[in-house]
Design a protein around this motif. Sequence first.
Motif, PDB file in Angstrom:
ATOM      1  N   UNK A 183      39.920  39.673  49.584  1.00 20.09           N
ATOM      2  CA  UNK A 183      40.509  39.201  48.448  1.00 20.09           C
ATOM      3  C   UNK A 183      41.763  39.961  48.144  1.00 20.09           C
ATOM      4  N   UNK A 184      41.973  41.112  48.514  1.00 20.42           N
ATOM      5  CA  UNK A 184      43.091  42.229  47.998  1.00 20.42           C
ATOM      6  C   UNK A 184      44.451  41.754  48.722  1.00 20.42           C
ATOM      7  N   UNK A 185      44.178  41.005  50.067  1.00 21.58           N
ATOM      8  CA  UNK A 185      45.288  40.583  50.647  1.00 21.58           C
ATOM      9  C   UNK A 185      46.277  39.255  49.919  1.00 21.58           C
ATOM     10  N   UNK A 186      45.485  38.686  48.725  1.00 17.81           N
ATOM     11  CA  UNK A 186      46.000  37.302  48.475  1.00 17.81           C
ATOM     12  C   UNK A 186      46.243  37.436  46.827  1.00 17.81           C
ATOM     13  N   UNK A 187      46.084  38.299  46.327  1.00 14.56           N
ATOM     14  CA  UNK A 187      46.402  38.382  44.644  1.00 14.56           C
ATOM     15  C   UNK A 187      47.119  39.593  44.259  1.00 14.56           C
ATOM     16  N   UNK A 188      47.726  39.484  43.422  1.00 16.73           N
ATOM     17  CA  UNK A 188      48.845  40.514  42.370  1.00 16.73           C
ATOM     18  C   UNK A 188      48.028  40.693  41.328  1.00 16.73           C
ATOM     19  N   UNK A 189      49.144  40.838  40.378  1.00 20.24           N
ATOM     20  CA  UNK A 189      48.604  40.870  38.817  1.00 20.24           C
ATOM     21  C   UNK A 189      47.595  39.909  38.312  1.00 20.24           C
ATOM     22  N   UNK A 190      46.773  40.198  37.552  1.00 22.72           N
ATOM     23  CA  UNK A 190      46.008  39.097  36.741  1.00 22.72           C
ATOM     24  C   UNK A 190      45.745  39.713  35.509  1.00 22.72           C
ATOM     25  N   UNK A 191      45.166  38.979  34.521  1.00 17.94           N
ATOM     26  CA  UNK A 191      44.433  39.139  33.234  1.00 17.94           C
ATOM     27  C   UNK A 191      43.393  40.121  33.394  1.00 17.94           C
ATOM     28  N   UNK A 192      42.990  40.793  32.540  1.00 15.64           N
ATOM     29  CA  UNK A 192      41.812  41.807  32.658  1.00 15.64           C
ATOM     30  C   UNK A 192      40.371  41.042  32.618  1.00 15.64           C
TER      31      UNK A 192
ATOM     32  N   UNK B 298      48.293  50.299  40.760  1.00 18.58           N
ATOM     33  CA  UNK B 298      47.952  49.889  39.452  1.00 18.58           C
ATOM     34  C   UNK B 298      47.947  48.185  39.471  1.00 18.58           C
ATOM     35  N   UNK B 299      47.984  47.822  40.763  1.00 18.44           N
ATOM     36  CA  UNK B 299      47.759  46.072  40.633  1.00 18.44           C
ATOM     37  C   UNK B 299      46.433  45.688  40.182  1.00 18.44           C
ATOM     38  N   UNK B 300      46.236  44.629  39.851  1.00 20.62           N
ATOM     39  CA  UNK B 300      44.825  43.977  39.302  1.00 20.62           C
ATOM     40  C   UNK B 300      44.377  43.146  40.491  1.00 20.62           C
ATOM     41  N   UNK B 301      43.071  42.931  40.868  1.00 19.31           N
ATOM     42  CA  UNK B 301      42.358  42.097  41.770  1.00 19.31           C
ATOM     43  C   UNK B 301      41.765  41.083  40.748  1.00 19.31           C
ATOM     44  N   UNK B 302      41.939  39.731  40.752  1.00 22.84           N
ATOM     45  CA  UNK B 302      41.161  38.942  40.172  1.00 22.84           C
ATOM     46  C   UNK B 302      39.880  38.820  40.262  1.00 22.84           C
ATOM     47  N   UNK B 303      39.437  39.012  41.511  1.00 18.44           N
ATOM     48  CA  UNK B 303      38.071  38.885  41.854  1.00 18.44           C
ATOM     49  C   UNK B 303      37.153  40.039  41.364  1.00 18.44           C
TER      50      UNK B 303
ATOM     51  N   UNK C 127      36.029  32.563  48.438  1.00 16.67           N
ATOM     52  CA  UNK C 127      37.257  32.274  47.526  1.00 16.67           C
ATOM     53  C   UNK C 127      38.377  32.166  48.650  1.00 16.67           C
ATOM     54  N   UNK C 128      38.703  32.985  49.306  1.00 11.44           N
ATOM     55  CA  UNK C 128      39.803  33.082  50.324  1.00 11.44           C
ATOM     56  C   UNK C 128      39.777  31.861  51.209  1.00 11.44           C
TER      57      UNK C 128
END
Length: 397
Positions: free
Chosen positions: A23-32, A192-197, A388-389
């Motif tokens: 997951x971490x390869x594909x997502x940046x910021x996300x809502x909590x 401090x990036x957020x991961x959606x998953x 998901x990926x």
Amino acid sequence: MKRSKLAGVFLFVGVLLAYLMFVRRHYGAAKPDAFALPAPRHRRPASSTAGGSFQYGIMFDAGSTGTRIHIFKFQTELNEAPKLAHETFRALKPGLSAYADDPEKCAAGLKELLEVAKSTVPPSSWTLTPVVLKATAGLRLLPGEKAEHLLDRVRALFTESPFLSRDDSVSIMDGTDEGTNGSLCHICTHTHTHLKMMMMILSSLIINVCSYLGLGLMSARLAVLGGVDYSPLEGSTELVSPCLAPESSGSWEHADVVYTVRGQKAGEPVYEACRTKVEKLLYRKVEKATEAADVDFYAFSYYYDRAVDLGAIEEETGGTIRVLDYEEAAKRVCSGLALSPLQSPFLCLDLIYISVLLQELGFPPHKQFKLARTINQVETSWALGATFHYIESLKRH
């Protein structure tokens, strides 16, 4: 877990680790709250809701001891991150590698799991639902030709199924992607990036996965018993070890090799001699967890399984355990006081390995771990992120 501790959080994960890597390869910021599990809903049409639609994904986790199917139902909303609405999980034993000499026999179990998928996914969504199998250590350790014959049989079954199957639907994960399924790794936060998953599990958290290849429980067993690099020592399939009951004898199959395993002569100090072997194996192999004493930890996979074997936790509900509990249990089992015909002959070795490994990582004896099979009603597995990926990769192509 307090948010103030998240910056240095470590988690022990067996199969959950590779899930995070995908997951971490594909997502940046996300809502909590982007991946918070939704509240229970009234039944709606299979393909849509008032505010969006459903996407399904099927992931087979073909491990060394069994094959597990994860059927994920994602709710998609316009301009919103998908939300996991439901997971169906089933498992069968033995693993695919047990059929290395007769690949046709693996079909029955896989067909049974495919029937579970057919009863879970609405027929209108079958042709849009990808089905994927990723094999882990069991197949990775087989001779290439035997592994490929098994995978070919799986590919044929998937092609015959009503689900979406492609050339890349069946594969063997390498050790890094898998996060050494069943072995010990740790996750630490650095940015401090957020991961959606991760929203549905740990609020906002960034991860860096450290994978200790070769230190999974089965590989460690082989090394401690005297095998080298998944092969018999000097061509012999007889392994004699102080980690087994004195003068005991039996067989053990690993990586398509059947070993004769024997204990040493009676009178040898089993716990002390076995611990010395394990300490030599782990010497300078792992890094200290710098905040081991101060933050909350979860433990999964064989940490969980051995705690169940000891009766320290309930198999369905989990619980808590201390590093010291593993060590004291190892002393009891290795002394023979707790041995019974129902216990694994490797329980002494496994418990010593766990207790020494945790101490090598810097955990104090009274450090308590939370043991769980699920977090927020989701199986602790790499399968969710991988599914998901895969779905996202289909959209891009």
